[in-house]
Design a protein around this motif. Structure first.
Motif, short mmCIF file in Angstrom:
data_model
loop_
_atom_site.label_atom_id
_atom_site.label_comp_id
_atom_site.label_asym_id
_atom_site.label_seq_id
_atom_site.Cartn_x
_atom_site.Cartn_y
_atom_site.Cartn_z
N UNK A 97 0.82 -1.21 0.00
CA UNK A 97 0.00 0.00 0.00
C UNK A 97 0.86 1.26 0.00
N UNK A 98 2.04 1.16 0.60
CA UNK A 98 2.90 2.33 0.74
C UNK A 98 3.79 2.56 -0.48
N UNK A 99 4.21 1.47 -1.11
CA UNK A 99 5.10 1.60 -2.26
C UNK A 99 4.40 2.36 -3.38
N UNK A 100 5.08 3.38 -3.88
CA UNK A 100 4.51 4.23 -4.93
C UNK A 100 3.93 5.53 -4.42
N UNK A 101 3.80 5.70 -3.09
CA UNK A 101 3.29 6.96 -2.56
C UNK A 101 4.26 8.10 -2.85
N UNK A 102 3.71 9.29 -3.05
CA UNK A 102 4.53 10.48 -3.22
C UNK A 102 4.96 10.95 -1.83
N UNK A 103 6.27 11.14 -1.65
CA UNK A 103 6.81 11.52 -0.35
C UNK A 103 7.07 13.03 -0.36
N UNK A 104 6.49 13.72 0.63
CA UNK A 104 6.60 15.17 0.73
C UNK A 104 7.30 15.56 2.02
N UNK A 105 8.09 16.64 1.94
CA UNK A 105 8.69 17.24 3.13
C UNK A 105 7.56 17.95 3.87
N UNK A 106 7.30 17.58 5.11
CA UNK A 106 6.17 18.14 5.85
C UNK A 106 6.33 19.64 6.10
N UNK A 154 -0.11 10.11 -0.54
CA UNK A 154 1.02 10.87 -0.03
C UNK A 154 1.52 10.36 1.32
N UNK A 155 2.79 10.58 1.52
CA UNK A 155 3.46 10.29 2.79
C UNK A 155 4.26 11.54 3.13
N UNK A 156 3.95 12.16 4.28
CA UNK A 156 4.65 13.38 4.69
C UNK A 156 5.68 13.00 5.73
N UNK A 157 6.91 13.51 5.54
CA UNK A 157 8.02 13.17 6.43
C UNK A 157 8.67 14.42 6.99
N UNK A 158 9.31 14.24 8.14
CA UNK A 158 10.14 15.30 8.72
C UNK A 158 11.53 15.08 8.12
N UNK A 159 11.87 15.90 7.13
CA UNK A 159 13.15 15.74 6.44
C UNK A 159 14.26 16.33 7.31
#
Length: 168
Positions: A97-106, A154-159
């Motif tokens: 489910x996670x593979x392919x998500x767009x990863x964004x800098x939160x 989308x997946x938002x991360x703390x970069x």
């Protein structure tokens, strides 16, 4: 978009001479896979006749597989479950489910790339993100992972410094 089927392993061999199959779960415990009455072998639904956990594998008996030759004919086949049949605790997701998500800098909203692969380590999972740069992001909610929106893609991360593989 959530996948309809989640791969859970491959049939790796026959077990004995009576048609029992040896399934190696990939990313799941044998007990988790054993809980499903219907598995999908190469996309075709198959009702499990019997199952038992043996060491770190799952031994299965399927309809129409009555001897070692029939079991060996299924060797190498992918086994999946239907996503809607599986129930995970809130905040947990299947790797597929996670593979392919767009990863964004939160903090900035900048796109870092796409989640390419989920790596499994003893302490926790690590998300491999590929874009203009490659990132290895520990899957630790609240610390590195800000939010996950599987339906929104989308997946938002703390970069943080050091997550990109070309940084020191």
């Amino acid at each position: 978009m959530r996948p309809v089927y989640i791969p859970v392993g491959h049939i790796v061999n026959a077990h004995g001479i009576k048609g029992e199959l040896k399934l190696n779960p990939e990313g799941f415990t044998p007990e988790f896979v054993a809980a499903f009455d219907t598995l999908y072998v190469n996309g075709e639904p198959v009702r499990v006749k019997s199952r038992r956990v043996h060491k770190s594998t799952l031994l299965l008996t399927l309809p129409g597989v009555e001897d070692m030759d029939a079991a060996l004919a299924l060797k190498g086949r992918e086994v999946s479950i239907r996503r809607e049949d599986a129930h995970l605790p809130t905040g947990e997701y299947f790797d597929a489910e996670l593979e392919g998500l767009t990863v964004l800098d939160d903090a900035t909203g900048a796109e870092l790339g796409k989640l390419h692969r989920v790596l499994h380590y003893p302490a926790h999972k690590v998300y491999e993100v590929r874009g203009a740069r490659e990132y290895l992001i520990p899957a630790v909610p609240g610390v590195f992972i800000a939010s996950v929106d599987v339906d929104g893609g989308t997946l938002r991360v703390h970069n943080m410094k050091g997550l990109a593989t070309d940084e020191n």
